[in-house]
Design a protein around this motif. Sequence first.
Motif, PDB file in Angstrom:
ATOM      1  N   GLY A 261       0.868  -1.186   0.098  1.00  0.00           N
ATOM      2  CA  GLY A 261      -0.023  -0.007  -0.054  1.00  0.00           C
ATOM      3  C   GLY A 261       0.908   1.309   0.088  1.00  0.00           C
ATOM      4  O   GLY A 261       2.092   1.239   0.619  1.00  0.00           O
ATOM      5  N   GLY A 262       0.246   2.320  -0.570  1.00  0.00           N
ATOM      6  CA  GLY A 262       1.027   3.472  -0.703  1.00  0.00           C
ATOM      7  C   GLY A 262       2.202   3.708  -1.687  1.00  0.00           C
ATOM      8  O   GLY A 262       2.498   4.890  -2.041  1.00  0.00           O
ATOM      9  N   LEU A 263       2.569   2.528  -1.866  1.00  0.00           N
ATOM     10  CA  LEU A 263       3.854   2.630  -2.954  1.00  0.00           C
ATOM     11  C   LEU A 263       3.413   1.923  -4.347  1.00  0.00           C
ATOM     12  O   LEU A 263       3.925   1.826  -5.311  1.00  0.00           O
ATOM     13  CB  LEU A 263       4.989   1.857  -2.464  1.00  0.00           C
ATOM     14  N   PHE A 264       2.293   1.424  -4.473  1.00  0.00           N
ATOM     15  CA  PHE A 264       1.542   0.660  -5.455  1.00  0.00           C
ATOM     16  C   PHE A 264       2.310  -0.279  -5.990  1.00  0.00           C
ATOM     17  O   PHE A 264       2.641  -0.505  -7.380  1.00  0.00           O
ATOM     18  CB  PHE A 264       1.374   1.877  -6.672  1.00  0.00           C
ATOM     19  N   ASP A 298       1.563  -5.886   8.449  1.00  0.00           N
ATOM     20  CA  ASP A 298       0.182  -5.393   8.258  1.00  0.00           C
ATOM     21  C   ASP A 298      -0.187  -4.468   9.202  1.00  0.00           C
ATOM     22  O   ASP A 298       0.205  -4.353  10.152  1.00  0.00           O
ATOM     23  CB  ASP A 298      -0.822  -6.742   8.207  1.00  0.00           C
ATOM     24  N   GLY A 299      -1.220  -3.758   8.875  1.00  0.00           N
ATOM     25  CA  GLY A 299      -1.694  -2.621   9.696  1.00  0.00           C
ATOM     26  C   GLY A 299      -3.174  -3.110  10.181  1.00  0.00           C
ATOM     27  O   GLY A 299      -3.786  -4.114  10.095  1.00  0.00           O
ATOM     28  N   LYS A 366      -4.192   2.397  -1.646  1.00  0.00           N
ATOM     29  CA  LYS A 366      -4.293   3.819  -1.369  1.00  0.00           C
ATOM     30  C   LYS A 366      -4.328   4.406  -0.005  1.00  0.00           C
ATOM     31  O   LYS A 366      -4.031   5.550   0.499  1.00  0.00           O
ATOM     32  CB  LYS A 366      -5.362   4.721  -1.999  1.00  0.00           C
ATOM     33  N   GLU A 367      -4.874   3.623   0.969  1.00  0.00           N
ATOM     34  CA  GLU A 367      -4.964   3.964   2.319  1.00  0.00           C
ATOM     35  C   GLU A 367      -4.164   3.193   3.211  1.00  0.00           C
ATOM     36  O   GLU A 367      -4.389   3.483   4.553  1.00  0.00           O
ATOM     37  CB  GLU A 367      -6.695   3.439   2.641  1.00  0.00           C
ATOM     38  N   SER A 368      -3.382   2.380   2.959  1.00  0.00           N
ATOM     39  CA  SER A 368      -2.488   1.913   3.839  1.00  0.00           C
ATOM     40  C   SER A 368      -1.130   1.806   3.469  1.00  0.00           C
ATOM     41  O   SER A 368      -0.799   2.211   2.405  1.00  0.00           O
ATOM     42  CB  SER A 368      -2.781   0.156   3.946  1.00  0.00           C
ATOM     43  N   LEU A 369      -0.125   1.473   4.311  1.00  0.00           N
ATOM     44  CA  LEU A 369       1.373   1.251   3.964  1.00  0.00           C
ATOM     45  C   LEU A 369       1.736  -0.242   4.371  1.00  0.00           C
ATOM     46  O   LEU A 369       2.865  -0.338   4.871  1.00  0.00           O
ATOM     47  CB  LEU A 369       2.030   2.368   4.684  1.00  0.00           C
ATOM     48  N   ALA A 370       0.807  -1.226   4.190  1.00  0.00           N
ATOM     49  CA  ALA A 370       1.124  -2.691   4.417  1.00  0.00           C
ATOM     50  C   ALA A 370       1.933  -3.115   3.352  1.00  0.00           C
ATOM     51  O   ALA A 370       1.926  -2.774   2.236  1.00  0.00           O
ATOM     52  CB  ALA A 370      -0.252  -3.313   4.665  1.00  0.00           C
TER      53      ALA A 370
END
Length: 396
Positions: A261-264, A298-299, A366-370
């Motif tokens: 997530g966040g880095l696509f 994971d978040g 788009k909503e996480s950095l997992a």
Amino acid sequence: MIRKFKLIFPVLIGILLISCNQDPTSVGYDLIKDDATLSFHLFNTDSANVKTNSYTYQRNLQLGISSKLLVGKNDKYEAQALLRYEFSVPDSVITLAQGNNLNISEASIYIKLKYYLGDKSLPFDFTVHRITSYWSTAGFNTDSLDALQYDYRDIAYEKTVDDTSITFKIDPSIVLDWIKYSADSNAAEPNYGILIKPTNNTQRIVGFNAYQLFTDTDLPALTIMYGRNEVTDTLSALPYMDVHAIKGDPVISDNDMVLQGGLFNRGFLYFDLADLPKNIIVNKAELELYIDELKTIDGVPSSDSIIVKVLADSVEKSYTSDSTITTILSRDGDKFKGDIAWIVQKWVSDTSYTNQGLELYLADEKESLATIWIYGARSVNEGIRPKLKITYLKSR
């Protein structure tokens, strides 16, 4: 073969319509003649020794449409957030501001937390800065963040961070400028909003609701206290433009699928189904992906769903005309599972639909950095490689 039976075709159609999970195009239902003798078969990519390929690649997507903003850092990544507030103030307040008679005694921001990555007991701290250059959510990325101009002075004080929220106050003189600017763009410095940055000792990441066109639920609210005729009144403002950006290098694997997530980061997966018969009706095609739990980060809430899309070109990573149709894989213990029967049916029945593989990505990318690490096609342990089990009907 499990069993044989003879069915009248219309009856078969009724059964299949009830049993199939997804059927966007009904491809395959005209492949078996009326009154045919049919048999169920199972095609397992493991036992059939099907050639499989998988790896990780990146998409260039926009974070400006994310429903959450992330702030914080860990040993790999740093997230910073930008917010710009919109003011709708009474004419009487504008008159006071223009006459330099508006006294703002306090300006505070309350943020309700909606996402966590990292142990909540780990340190979290931040600074807030007045942005001094223009920015827009359109096309905003890490390079945009590096080019952003802002006042290095921390304008926040009386900061409070707990398990559910963040609160802080900001310099009232800046908010006064924003109000003046909303009334007359020549009366004060432009309102480019604020930048929220984690400090170096921060060791976790949090998230909160971002501006969405049709909802303003739990947005970071700015509350202003001001004096007027010896009476204290309050005004509230919500952000109308916001974005976050991530600093850090994505994890790229030539074999495993590392979905981030966040880095696509997205995964490519291909099964060579050339040996699968053509004139069949695919009843079920269960895709199973195994998770490397030691490498997965994971978040909360967890990234427990993976989106599957069909690719038209495995090199260009372009989509087919059915790109708006997606299949969801849900987490089940140490793996993700889902039925992609409609995709396999198109591959075997539609001559214009070439098997160019699948794209996999986190539903909340788009909503996480997992970082969800999926074992790839060349894993040493064959039991944890991606699997596709296809149940189909074939006439005799």
